[in-house]
Design a protein around this motif. Structure first.
Motif, PDB file in Angstrom:
ATOM      1  N   GLU A 114       3.407  13.622  -6.310  1.00 37.29           N
ATOM      2  CA  GLU A 114       4.211  13.809  -7.519  1.00 37.29           C
ATOM      3  C   GLU A 114       3.544  13.083  -8.681  1.00 37.29           C
ATOM      4  O   GLU A 114       2.842  12.091  -8.477  1.00 37.29           O
ATOM      5  N   ASP A 136       4.525   8.013  -4.925  1.00 30.65           N
ATOM      6  CA  ASP A 136       4.238   9.348  -5.448  1.00 30.65           C
ATOM      7  C   ASP A 136       3.766  10.281  -4.332  1.00 30.65           C
ATOM      8  O   ASP A 136       3.622  11.478  -4.545  1.00 30.65           O
ATOM      9  N   ASP A 137       3.491   9.728  -3.162  1.00 31.62           N
ATOM     10  CA  ASP A 137       2.980  10.498  -2.027  1.00 31.62           C
ATOM     11  C   ASP A 137       4.173  11.092  -1.267  1.00 31.62           C
ATOM     12  O   ASP A 137       4.885  10.392  -0.550  1.00 31.62           O
ATOM     13  N   GLU A 138       4.374  12.380  -1.448  1.00 29.61           N
ATOM     14  CA  GLU A 138       5.569  13.032  -0.900  1.00 29.61           C
ATOM     15  C   GLU A 138       5.662  12.878   0.620  1.00 29.61           C
ATOM     16  O   GLU A 138       6.751  12.713   1.173  1.00 29.61           O
ATOM     17  N   TYR A 139       4.524  12.955   1.290  1.00 30.08           N
ATOM     18  CA  TYR A 139       4.521  12.897   2.754  1.00 30.08           C
ATOM     19  C   TYR A 139       4.934  11.499   3.230  1.00 30.08           C
ATOM     20  O   TYR A 139       5.777  11.355   4.122  1.00 30.08           O
ATOM     21  N   LEU A 198       7.769  13.607  10.780  1.00 26.38           N
ATOM     22  CA  LEU A 198       7.731  14.966  10.221  1.00 26.38           C
ATOM     23  C   LEU A 198       6.823  15.885  11.025  1.00 26.38           C
ATOM     24  O   LEU A 198       6.988  17.100  10.992  1.00 26.38           O
ATOM     25  N   SER A 208       3.804  10.511  11.956  1.00 20.04           N
ATOM     26  CA  SER A 208       5.030  10.675  11.183  1.00 20.04           C
ATOM     27  C   SER A 208       6.022  11.521  11.965  1.00 20.04           C
ATOM     28  O   SER A 208       5.643  12.488  12.626  1.00 20.04           O
ATOM     29  N   GLY A 255       0.800  -1.228   0.000  1.00 23.01           N
ATOM     30  CA  GLY A 255       0.000   0.000   0.000  1.00 23.01           C
ATOM     31  C   GLY A 255       0.825   1.267   0.000  1.00 23.01           C
ATOM     32  O   GLY A 255       0.265   2.369  -0.056  1.00 23.01           O
ATOM     33  N   SER A 303       8.394  10.905   5.158  1.00 22.07           N
ATOM     34  CA  SER A 303       8.269  10.363   6.523  1.00 22.07           C
ATOM     35  C   SER A 303       9.116   9.112   6.664  1.00 22.07           C
ATOM     36  O   SER A 303       9.848   8.933   7.653  1.00 22.07           O
ATOM     37  N   THR A 338       5.449  -1.306  -9.659  1.00 24.01           N
ATOM     38  CA  THR A 338       5.443  -0.612 -10.948  1.00 24.01           C
ATOM     39  C   THR A 338       5.799   0.859 -10.772  1.00 24.01           C
ATOM     40  O   THR A 338       5.722   1.618 -11.732  1.00 24.01           O
ATOM     41  N   ASN A 339       6.124   1.260  -9.548  1.00 27.96           N
ATOM     42  CA  ASN A 339       6.552   2.644  -9.346  1.00 27.96           C
ATOM     43  C   ASN A 339       8.039   2.633  -9.028  1.00 27.96           C
ATOM     44  O   ASN A 339       8.451   2.256  -7.929  1.00 27.96           O
ATOM     45  N   PHE A 340       8.825   3.061  -9.983  1.00 30.97           N
ATOM     46  CA  PHE A 340      10.272   2.947  -9.844  1.00 30.97           C
ATOM     47  C   PHE A 340      10.874   4.033  -8.958  1.00 30.97           C
ATOM     48  O   PHE A 340      12.076   4.048  -8.734  1.00 30.97           O
ATOM     49  N   LYS A 341      10.027   4.909  -8.449  1.00 30.45           N
ATOM     50  CA  LYS A 341      10.552   5.950  -7.546  1.00 30.45           C
ATOM     51  C   LYS A 341      11.087   5.353  -6.248  1.00 30.45           C
ATOM     52  O   LYS A 341      11.796   6.021  -5.509  1.00 30.45           O
ATOM     53  N   ARG A 369       6.414  -7.272  -7.613  1.00 27.66           N
ATOM     54  CA  ARG A 369       5.159  -6.753  -8.161  1.00 27.66           C
ATOM     55  C   ARG A 369       5.047  -5.242  -8.054  1.00 27.66           C
ATOM     56  O   ARG A 369       3.978  -4.702  -7.759  1.00 27.66           O
ATOM     57  N   SER A 388       6.976   6.534 -14.011  1.00 24.71           N
ATOM     58  CA  SER A 388       7.375   5.163 -14.317  1.00 24.71           C
ATOM     59  C   SER A 388       6.899   4.693 -15.690  1.00 24.71           C
ATOM     60  O   SER A 388       7.346   3.671 -16.176  1.00 24.71           O
ATOM     61  N   ASP A 422       2.732   4.322  -1.336  1.00 25.47           N
ATOM     62  CA  ASP A 422       2.601   5.064  -2.592  1.00 25.47           C
ATOM     63  C   ASP A 422       3.831   5.962  -2.736  1.00 25.47           C
ATOM     64  O   ASP A 422       3.965   6.953  -2.027  1.00 25.47           O
ATOM     65  N   PHE A 432       2.909  18.964   1.710  1.00 26.05           N
ATOM     66  CA  PHE A 432       3.272  17.853   0.823  1.00 26.05           C
ATOM     67  C   PHE A 432       2.124  17.549  -0.128  1.00 26.05           C
ATOM     68  O   PHE A 432       0.968  17.661   0.233  1.00 26.05           O
ATOM     69  N   GLY A 433       2.490  17.118  -1.307  1.00 31.52           N
ATOM     70  CA  GLY A 433       1.468  16.771  -2.292  1.00 31.52           C
ATOM     71  C   GLY A 433       1.786  15.436  -2.929  1.00 31.52           C
ATOM     72  O   GLY A 433       2.476  14.610  -2.338  1.00 31.52           O
ATOM     73  N   LEU A 469       7.822   1.291 -17.828  1.00 30.64           N
ATOM     74  CA  LEU A 469       6.612   0.682 -18.376  1.00 30.64           C
ATOM     75  C   LEU A 469       6.285   1.462 -19.646  1.00 30.64           C
ATOM     76  O   LEU A 469       6.073   2.677 -19.572  1.00 30.64           O
TER      77      LEU A 469
END
Lengths: 426, 395
Positions: B212, A107-110, B149, B147, A103, A114, A146-149, A144, B216, A105, B209-210, B284
């Motif tokens: 991004e 892409d979730d900066e926070y 933070l 967190s 779960g 953290s 798919t987010n390479f970040k 599994r 990918s 993410d 924070f937002g 991908l």
């Protein structure tokens, strides 16, 4: 005179006390050095080949079997650093990086920030522990995903470690190796010094693939053992077919000697899986101990791998098991309440007194992957009919369903070999 | 005359802009409605009398009590001790939060947080295995944790520490939680812990924070696209490991930065050797809009067409690998020893089951001894008969 004594004692406590504590808590200096055409690990200036296990217990036996290191998957069990130190062993200390499949993410900066800041505090907390050998940043985040970040997170932590800890190399651990992962880590994680690969069936080609997929830094095999349930053949009713303990022990020995030890150029060593017990499809698949802590024949195999000789007392080792005369590789379908005969081969049982135990469980179907926690299946009463030598007859349950019968063969030293057969009651 | 008109127009525009600004200055600007003043559910826990909690029990695995001594404010605070290893799968508690009235958090969502005061009896914690969940009246819930933070002072010590949990950290949209009708706040506990908690309330909070954008996926908007550019995208070409494949400069007239020279002499048990490359930097690659009207094509120098199998891999989906053995229809002789190779995607068995939003890799297996040079790999438009790749004259 009495006053002078007191002053001297105070000096010892105030000046030498902290110095002694410091000596005890000084980190070992570990580095990767060029060696021939490849790499080697040095610890405090001495060559250090990792003879390791994923272990949380049974340290005296681990030490006596010739191991020198344990792997921890997270700092949650960091108290084991002290246990390892007590037995003069080192630790590949994991930093738990949350995988996308749980779960997380990326892409979730926070969430990302953290996690990074939290893990930095873990690094600062444990970096000076003398048992630390390397940092294992994450485990199987690539499974599994798919987010390479996630590789940006790994890199930031690895770079931070290099900034604050000059003594320990950095490693990230992946689930099997492929060219995409090699590319991602080479491209996005320049601060990662060592690639850790968890390889079960794929260990057969790992050394070659390391080179074919362009990984030019050192690596270690951070989990290995027998083929995992995810690679196993299945019965018609989707039960995983597990080889008997003796077959698995032989497979461990061959893989260690012919695959891991054969690559001394780039491979720094390994951690076998698992010096303990866990439920993964069955209670005995990866664990080298039973649920109640008895060592299996896999422990003997690792003793041989690490020391070159067998232990004084060998565990029994079941090489084959049959139901109604049909081997463990085949499907077994029986009628409700029917009496079935179970027998087995165990050459090492001939030379010692062996106690046999049969236990019956419902089948533990699961779709969990990786190190995800699985529940133990329900045990079912077994109705014995007769036993003679290595042949036993029992009645299968009268309720239709998928079951698995386990055979435990134990010697007087409480060493054991386990084999099982799944069967379907119609 | 033209110049004069332009000047007048500019002057008029300047005057107009100035007038717009003046209006803004002199108009009475109504402040936005103060959502916090209207929000009547700020207090979640102040003390156990005024703001009751449920699950305060002393049973195996947990001792959750309201205690008076050492409270941050109010009559009492919560002393929470738990140990999951005593045999509990679930340890939790929660708050009635205004008698379970349905609470609308939508107005404060973007600039709100749950604030609580926390302390420990000894030590200093940077994480606590406590998970906070907001549940709606539809039974859906979203979970997050404290967190580092948003822990004042970078951790929790023996003094009361202010901790905030931004509402945005709950990510309610992921589970479809209805923020307009929130029922309760629960805390779930894992592993082991011992903390004091007091004064849980909703407060205004700036969350910096937002999200991004995803990086990918490489989305292919039009064809053709080059495949496998740059030697770092390739695998299987390592002279130290095998002399079968090496890079060379592309022959005259070929595009791309490199070509592959194969000199394969198969030995032993292995009936093939292979190489491959990421479709585009191992991302991908989304070719979903094009896959059914496209073909993998490349150029080849060889005395005769080599025996090759081509496989395509996807990152996800039930079918992650499709493959085809190239035959004479895939090769077209374009000059002495020079071949164009074309493999329509629709000719590959199983292509309809691949996830074409996640193309990963192109792989080639050389199935017998062969010498060739290959390059100019691309995915190009193809709208012809998949079984007759070179009959189509388009593209």
């Amino acid at each position: 005179m009495e006053g002078r004594m007191r002053i001297v004692l105070c000096f010892v406590v105030v000046v030498l006390g902290p110095a002694l504590m410091l000596a005890q808590s000084e980190p070992a200096h570990v580095e990767i050095v060029a060696s021939g055409d490849g790499f080697a690990l040095e610890r405090n200036g001495e060559p250090y080949r990792i003879l390791g296990a994923g272990a949380k217990a049974h340290f005296p036996l681990l030490k006596a079997s010739g191991a020198n290191s344990i792997r921890l998957w997270s700092t949650g069990k960091a108290a084991l650093l002290d246990s390892a130190l007590k037995y003069d062993m080192t630790v590949s200390l994991g930093l738990y990086v949350r995988p996308e499949r749980t779960g997380m993410d990326y892409d979730d900066e926070y969430a990302v920030r953290s996690q990074i800041e939290q893990l930095k505090t873990e690094v600062l907390k444990y970096k000076d522990h003398p048992a630390v050998l390397v940092w294992g940043i994450g485990n199987e985040m690539d499974l599994r995903y798919t987010n390479f970040k996630v590789w940006q997170t790994i890199e930031e932590i690895a770079a931070f470690i290099h900034e604050v800890d000059p003594h320990h190399p950095t490693m990230t651990v992946i689930a099997g190796f492929d060219p995409a992962k090699s590319y991602m880590i080479r491209t996005h994680c320049p601060s990662v010094d060592i690639l850790g690969v968890n390889a079960y069936g794929s260990i057969e080609n790992l050394s070659r693939n390391i080179r074919r997929f362009n990984w030019d830094k050192p690596y270690m095999v951070t989990e290995w053992g027998v083929n995992g349930p995810f690679e196993a053949p299945m019965t018609a009713w989707k039960a995983k077919v597990e080889p008997p303990g003796g077959v698995k022990a032989e497979q461990r020995k061959r893989r260690y000697l012919e695959l891991i030890e054969a690559d001394r150029e780039q491979c720094l060593g390994s951690y076998c899986f698992l010096w303990g017990q866990k439920q993964e499809s069955t209670a005995t698949w990866h664990g080298m101990f039973t649920y109640d802590g008895r060592p299996t024949d896999a422990v003997d195999a690792m003793h041989f791998c690490w020391t070159g000789s067998w232990p004084e007392h060998r565990a029994p080792s079941v090489m084959d098991i049959r139901l109604n005369g049909i081997g463990w590789r085949k499907d077994h379908v029986v009628k409700a309440g029917e009496s079935v005969a179970l027998d087995f081969d165990c050459p090492l049982c001939e030379k010692q007194e062996v106690e046999l135990e049969l236990r019956l469980f419902t089948e533990g179907f699961t779709n969990k992957i990786g190190g995800d926690i699985q529940e133990r299946p329900e045990e079912v009463d077994i109705e014995f009919k007769s036993a003679e030598g290595k042949a036993m007859t029992f009645a299968v349950p009268s309720r239709a369903g998928a079951y698995r019968v386990f055979l435990f063969a134990q010697n007087p030293h409480h060493q054991v070999s386990v084999a099982n057969i799944p069967f379907l009651v119609e | 005359m033209m110049r004069l008109s332009a000047l007048l127009l500019s002057l008029m525009l300047m005057v107009s802009c100035g007038q717009l600004q003046d209006v803004a200055l002199y108009d009475v600007v109504q402040p936005e409605a103060d959502v916090w003043a209207a929000f009547e559910y700020a207090d979640i826990f102040t003390d156990s009398e005024r703001t009751p909690a449920f699950g305060l029990k002393e049973v195996p695995c947990r001792s959750f009590r309201a205690v008076k001594e050492g409270s941050h404010s109010g009559e009492d605070h919560l002393h929470l001790k738990w140990d999951q290893s005593e045999g509990c799968n679930y340890i939790g508690m929660g708050f009635l939060w205004k008698d379970y009235k349905g609470k609308d958090l939508t107005g404060i969502y973007s600039e709100g947080a749950i604030e609580l005061m926390v302390r420990v009896d000894s030590g200093f914690l940077t994480k606590v295995p406590m998970f906070f969940s907001l549940a709606d009246y539809g039974g859906k819930r979203c979970v997050t944790k404290m967190s580092l933070l948003d822990m004042e002072g970078g951790g929790i010590g023996t003094e009361w520490t202010r901790v905030r949990i931004p509402l945005q950290a709950f990510r309610p949209e992921r589970n479809g939680v209805n923020l307009a009708n929130i029922k309760e706040l629960r805390i779930e506990f894992q592993q082991k812990g011992d903390v004091h908690v007091d004064d849980i309330r909703m407060v205004p909070h700036q969350h910096h924070f937002g999200r991004e954008a995803s990086t990918s996926t490489h989305r292919v908007k039009e064809l053709p696209i080059a495949l496998g550019e740059g030697p770092e995208s390739w695998w299987g070409i390592n002279p130290a490991e095998s002399s079968h494949f090496r890079f060379s400069a592309p022959p005259d007239g070929w595009s791309g930065s490199e070509a592959i020279v194969a000199d394969v002499r198969l030995e032993g048990k292995k009936p093939w050797d292979s190489f491959g490359f990421g479709a585009h930097q191992w991302l991908l690659v989304d070719v979903n809009d094009h896959h059914s009207t496209s073909a993998v094509q490349f150029r080849l120098l060889s005395e005769s067409p080599p025996k090759i199998r081509m496989a395509l891999f996807a990152y996800r989906g039930s079918k992650r690998r499709i493959q085809i053995k190239l035959d004479e229809d895939n090769y077209h002789n374009v000059g002495p020893g020079e071949w164009a190779v074309r493999v329509p995607i629709k000719s590959i068995p199983g292509h309809e089951h691949m996830d074409w939003t996640a193309l990963k890799e192109v792989r080639f297996q050389v199935l017998e001894d062969a010498r060739f040079t290959a390059g100019d790999f691309e995915l190009a438009e193809f709208r012809g008969n998949p079984d007759k790749p070179f009959k189509w004259k388009g593209g």
